[in-house]
Design a protein around this motif. Sequence first.
Motif, PDB file in Angstrom:
ATOM      1  N   LEU A   3       0.736  -1.303  -0.007  1.00 16.25           N
ATOM      2  CA  LEU A   3       0.095  -0.184  -0.013  1.00 16.25           C
ATOM      3  C   LEU A   3       1.052   1.355  -0.118  1.00 16.25           C
ATOM      4  O   LEU A   3       0.398   2.254   0.137  1.00 16.25           O
ATOM      5  CB  LEU A   3      -0.918  -0.152   1.230  1.00 16.25           C
ATOM      6  CG  LEU A   3      -1.910  -1.246   1.217  1.00 16.25           C
ATOM      7  CD1 LEU A   3      -2.806  -1.023   2.701  1.00 16.25           C
ATOM      8  CD2 LEU A   3      -2.773  -0.932   0.169  1.00 16.25           C
ATOM      9  N   ALA A   4       1.994   0.971  -0.323  1.00  9.98           N
ATOM     10  CA  ALA A   4       3.238   2.036  -0.567  1.00  9.98           C
ATOM     11  C   ALA A   4       2.633   3.555  -0.963  1.00  9.98           C
ATOM     12  O   ALA A   4       2.073   3.153  -2.255  1.00  9.98           O
ATOM     13  CB  ALA A   4       4.383   1.801  -0.714  1.00  9.98           C
ATOM     14  N   LEU A  44       4.879  -6.811   3.808  1.00 10.64           N
ATOM     15  CA  LEU A  44       4.036  -5.740   4.168  1.00 10.64           C
ATOM     16  C   LEU A  44       4.806  -4.477   3.853  1.00 10.64           C
ATOM     17  O   LEU A  44       5.768  -4.303   4.576  1.00 10.64           O
ATOM     18  CB  LEU A  44       3.556  -5.970   5.382  1.00 10.64           C
ATOM     19  CG  LEU A  44       2.648  -4.641   6.107  1.00 10.64           C
ATOM     20  CD1 LEU A  44       1.344  -4.739   5.270  1.00 10.64           C
ATOM     21  CD2 LEU A  44       2.439  -4.727   7.516  1.00 10.64           C
ATOM     22  N   VAL A  45       4.223  -3.763   2.760  1.00 11.28           N
ATOM     23  CA  VAL A  45       5.070  -2.467   2.356  1.00 11.28           C
ATOM     24  C   VAL A  45       3.780  -1.251   2.530  1.00 11.28           C
ATOM     25  O   VAL A  45       2.911  -1.160   1.979  1.00 11.28           O
ATOM     26  CB  VAL A  45       5.432  -2.354   1.072  1.00 11.28           C
ATOM     27  CG1 VAL A  45       6.015  -1.331   0.505  1.00 11.28           C
ATOM     28  CG2 VAL A  45       6.088  -3.692   0.684  1.00 11.28           C
ATOM     29  N   LEU A  46       4.207  -0.495   3.448  1.00 10.45           N
ATOM     30  CA  LEU A  46       3.362   0.705   3.895  1.00 10.45           C
ATOM     31  C   LEU A  46       4.067   1.943   3.942  1.00 10.45           C
ATOM     32  O   LEU A  46       3.470   3.135   4.279  1.00 10.45           O
ATOM     33  CB  LEU A  46       2.802   0.322   5.298  1.00 10.45           C
ATOM     34  CG  LEU A  46       1.779  -0.819   5.600  1.00 10.45           C
ATOM     35  CD1 LEU A  46       1.595  -0.840   7.044  1.00 10.45           C
ATOM     36  CD2 LEU A  46       0.673  -0.718   4.820  1.00 10.45           C
ATOM     37  N   GLY A  96       9.604  -9.150   5.009  1.00 12.15           N
ATOM     38  CA  GLY A  96       9.791  -7.823   4.503  1.00 12.15           C
ATOM     39  C   GLY A  96       8.697  -7.001   5.261  1.00 12.15           C
ATOM     40  O   GLY A  96       7.662  -7.214   5.189  1.00 12.15           O
ATOM     41  N   LEU A  97       9.184  -6.178   5.955  1.00 14.45           N
ATOM     42  CA  LEU A  97       8.127  -5.047   6.623  1.00 14.45           C
ATOM     43  C   LEU A  97       8.924  -3.710   6.401  1.00 14.45           C
ATOM     44  O   LEU A  97      10.008  -3.230   6.849  1.00 14.45           O
ATOM     45  CB  LEU A  97       8.269  -5.174   7.991  1.00 14.45           C
ATOM     46  CG  LEU A  97       7.432  -4.575   8.937  1.00 14.45           C
ATOM     47  CD1 LEU A  97       6.025  -4.605   8.632  1.00 14.45           C
ATOM     48  CD2 LEU A  97       7.616  -4.769  10.387  1.00 14.45           C
ATOM     49  N   TYR A  98       8.052  -2.829   5.807  1.00 12.47           N
ATOM     50  CA  TYR A  98       8.426  -1.436   5.208  1.00 12.47           C
ATOM     51  C   TYR A  98       7.467  -0.597   5.517  1.00 12.47           C
ATOM     52  O   TYR A  98       6.362  -0.408   5.198  1.00 12.47           O
ATOM     53  CB  TYR A  98       8.749  -1.584   3.615  1.00 12.47           C
ATOM     54  CG  TYR A  98       9.564  -2.834   3.046  1.00 12.47           C
ATOM     55  CD1 TYR A  98      10.955  -2.387   3.136  1.00 12.47           C
ATOM     56  CD2 TYR A  98       9.347  -3.800   2.828  1.00 12.47           C
ATOM     57  CE1 TYR A  98      11.777  -3.403   2.701  1.00 12.47           C
ATOM     58  CE2 TYR A  98      10.008  -4.778   2.462  1.00 12.47           C
ATOM     59  CZ  TYR A  98      11.381  -4.742   2.319  1.00 12.47           C
ATOM     60  OH  TYR A  98      12.051  -5.675   1.942  1.00 12.47           O
ATOM     61  N   LEU A  99       8.125   0.553   6.540  1.00  8.30           N
ATOM     62  CA  LEU A  99       7.004   1.491   7.274  1.00  8.30           C
ATOM     63  C   LEU A  99       7.679   2.803   7.099  1.00  8.30           C
ATOM     64  O   LEU A  99       6.872   3.811   7.696  1.00  8.30           O
ATOM     65  CB  LEU A  99       7.128   0.898   8.806  1.00  8.30           C
ATOM     66  CG  LEU A  99       6.768  -0.459   9.042  1.00  8.30           C
ATOM     67  CD1 LEU A  99       6.859  -0.694  10.481  1.00  8.30           C
ATOM     68  CD2 LEU A  99       5.196  -0.550   8.387  1.00  8.30           C
TER      69      LEU A  99
END
Length: 245
Positions: free
Chosen positions: A145-146, A167-169, A190-193
């Motif tokens: 959802l980036a 999860l890409v935010l 992968g976790l991108y916040l």
Amino acid sequence: MKFTKYILAFICLGATFGSLSAQEVSDREIIALLELRARTNGENWTHKWDQTKPVRTWYGITVEDGKVVGLELSNNNLVGNLPLTIGNLRNLRVLDLSNNKLEGRIPVELRKFNHLLVADLSGNHFKGKIPSTINRLKKLKEFNLANNQLSGELPNSLTELEQLENLVLTNNKLEGKMPLGMEQLKNLKGLYLANNNFNDLNNLKTLASQQIILTDIAIEKNGFKQIDFSKTESRAAKLKFSDLE
């Protein structure tokens, strides 16, 4: 009114459209696709649909066993809001609408996609909160959802996506703390916040202790102590929370 007449004309004039299309895909799914086209500037899409040909030949559409299982329209100049009828595409395994000009809220109808493995809505103008009903997407592995304008806290139901791998935010307006129970995401890789307004990442501690996660969290900007990042080729980092103790 014009759209309703258009749909009715399509159903009645099946010969014009092509009888094979009607046979290989259900009317419910065809109507969902046509409304998506009508609501998102289909006349000006980069890659248009030739409605005189079978649905399986339409750009970005994958059909298997008479069901639409793939909708991939990335970078196709979709403009506007997603129609509620998108929920009729219940057999989707891949949904990629990235890098368009879609706006409004993420439809709660996505909860109907029980078979969805990949959802990429990045690079649009979606606003509001992430629907709490995403916990219905039990098979979801990739969720991107980036680069939108999403806000509010992450729903606690996020931790129920036990098959989630990435999860890409990144680059939204999300805030608050990480949901309690992040350790339930045992398959997360992968976790991108980064570039949000999170103020509490402590619930990621248990997640970091059980596995190695790649992340791009901008800890310093969020007011946290410096984390010992180990750089990787993907410009992400291994998640380490020893400095938060």
